[in-house]
Write a protein that holds these residues in place. Structure first.
Motif, PDB file in Angstrom:
ATOM      1  N   LEU A 155       0.824  -1.210   0.000  1.00 25.28           N
ATOM      2  CA  LEU A 155       0.000   0.000   0.000  1.00 25.28           C
ATOM      3  C   LEU A 155       0.859   1.262   0.000  1.00 25.28           C
ATOM      4  N   SER A 156       2.109   1.112  -0.418  1.00 23.51           N
ATOM      5  CA  SER A 156       3.011   2.261  -0.426  1.00 23.51           C
ATOM      6  C   SER A 156       2.675   3.200  -1.581  1.00 23.51           C
ATOM      7  N   ILE A 158       4.348   7.517   7.427  1.00 23.93           N
ATOM      8  CA  ILE A 158       5.151   6.295   7.449  1.00 23.93           C
ATOM      9  C   ILE A 158       4.593   5.349   8.505  1.00 23.93           C
ATOM     10  N   HIS A 159       4.180   4.176   8.066  1.00 26.91           N
ATOM     11  CA  HIS A 159       3.440   3.224   8.904  1.00 26.91           C
ATOM     12  C   HIS A 159       4.400   2.424   9.777  1.00 26.91           C
ATOM     13  N   LEU A 160       4.089   2.303  11.070  1.00 29.20           N
ATOM     14  CA  LEU A 160       5.025   1.729  12.039  1.00 29.20           C
ATOM     15  C   LEU A 160       4.665   0.325  12.510  1.00 29.20           C
ATOM     16  N   GLY A 161       3.545  -0.187  12.076  1.00 31.99           N
ATOM     17  CA  GLY A 161       3.149  -1.535  12.468  1.00 31.99           C
ATOM     18  C   GLY A 161       2.990  -2.416  11.245  1.00 31.99           C
ATOM     19  N   VAL A 204       1.806   5.898  12.946  1.00 34.02           N
ATOM     20  CA  VAL A 204       2.275   6.533  11.720  1.00 34.02           C
ATOM     21  C   VAL A 204       3.148   7.712  12.139  1.00 34.02           C
ATOM     22  N   CYS A 205       4.290   7.890  11.476  1.00 33.51           N
ATOM     23  CA  CYS A 205       5.200   8.962  11.887  1.00 33.51           C
ATOM     24  C   CYS A 205       5.658   9.797  10.696  1.00 33.51           C
ATOM     25  N   ARG A 206       6.266  10.937  11.016  1.00 37.41           N
ATOM     26  CA  ARG A 206       6.899  11.781  10.013  1.00 37.41           C
ATOM     27  C   ARG A 206       8.274  11.220   9.658  1.00 37.41           C
ATOM     28  N   LYS A 207       8.731  11.544   8.475  1.00 36.01           N
ATOM     29  CA  LYS A 207      10.044  11.090   8.044  1.00 36.01           C
ATOM     30  C   LYS A 207      11.139  11.609   8.970  1.00 36.01           C
ATOM     31  N   LEU A 235       6.920   0.299   7.865  1.00 31.29           N
ATOM     32  CA  LEU A 235       7.733   1.406   7.333  1.00 31.29           C
ATOM     33  C   LEU A 235       7.338   1.803   5.912  1.00 31.29           C
ATOM     34  N   GLU A 236       6.136   1.421   5.489  1.00 35.20           N
ATOM     35  CA  GLU A 236       5.643   1.903   4.197  1.00 35.20           C
ATOM     36  C   GLU A 236       5.310   3.384   4.284  1.00 35.20           C
TER      37      GLU A 236
END
Length: 228
Positions: A35-36, A96-99, A206-209, A74-75
């Motif tokens: 899903l990136s 950026i997805h963390l799970g 979800v995080c920022r780069k 990390l997508e």
């Protein structure tokens, strides 16, 4: 414990883990999904529509003759643009997805992969958020860490209590429908967290780069435990 040591620890204990969606779904019924934002298959897909998003997931499952579509660690994703929750500060977007996401039918049971206790739970009701969420605390061989289960059903948290014990292989909850899970196709967001940082019933998924270095070391790859 440094992240490299924690990674090795997770790899060792993964042999003990119970499948988070249970043993009735064979590993041959799991299919990876991308899903990136770099996936060309998504160029013409309107995933801002939950109905279209659900159709995309269901078609992927059908094409791959799968019961579960999984992936996402990390997508960098465009799907979060549909929600102001991830862009509320008008600065750098969180995308950026963390799970790891496990896309499957609503009401699919979710199991404790390891012995744990309920640290906290909450219904995170922002559009695009987790919806009903449970965080378990684990203490394995003297090492404490947390696992987060997002996008659950409301029933999953209705009679839950902080400190409640869950033995490995017991049902923690079930997947929620789009009406309660943040408006997504049904899925489980599973995340490993080393330091919960005083969060209660919630933690960034979800995080920022610009924050990725920290979160990558604090939220290690879920497949270290799930071994998909």
């Amino acid at each position: 414990m440094h992240s490299n040591e924690f990674q090795k620890f997770l790899e060792i204990i993964s042999a003990e883990c119970f499948p988070v969606l249970g043993k009735s779904i064979a590993k041959t019924k799991y299919a990876p999904i991308d899903l990136s934002e770099s996936n060309p298959e998504l160029t013409d897909e309107d995933l801002s529509s939950t109905a279209k998003f659900t159709e995309f997931i269901n078609n992927h499952l059908k094409t791959h003759k799968a019961s579960v579509a999984y992936g996402g660690y990390l997508e960098q994703r465009n799907i979060y643009k549909r929600s102001r929750y991830f862009n509320a500060e008008n600065t750098e977007s969180r995308n950026i997805h963390l799970g790891i996401d496990l896309w499957c039918a609503a009401e699919t049971p979710v199991y404790a992969p390891l012995d744990g206790v309920v640290h906290s739970f909450k219904n995170n009701t922002n559009f695009g958020d987790y919806g009903p969420t449970i965080i378990l605390k684990h203490n394995i061989n003297g090492v404490a860490f947390f696992t987060l289960y997002g996008h659950l059903s409301l029933a999953s948290i209705t009679n839950l209590k902080v400190g409640q014990n869950f033995k490995k292989g017991t049902i923690v909850g079930a997947l929620g429908s789009a009406s309660v899970n943040g408006d997504y196709p049904p899925h489980l967001h599973f995340q490993i967290i080393k330091d919960l940082q005083d969060f209660i019933g919630d933690y960034p998924g979800v995080c920022r780069k610009s924050d990725l270095t920290f979160y990558e070391s604090n939220c290690l790859k879920p497949d270290l435990l799930l071994r998909l």
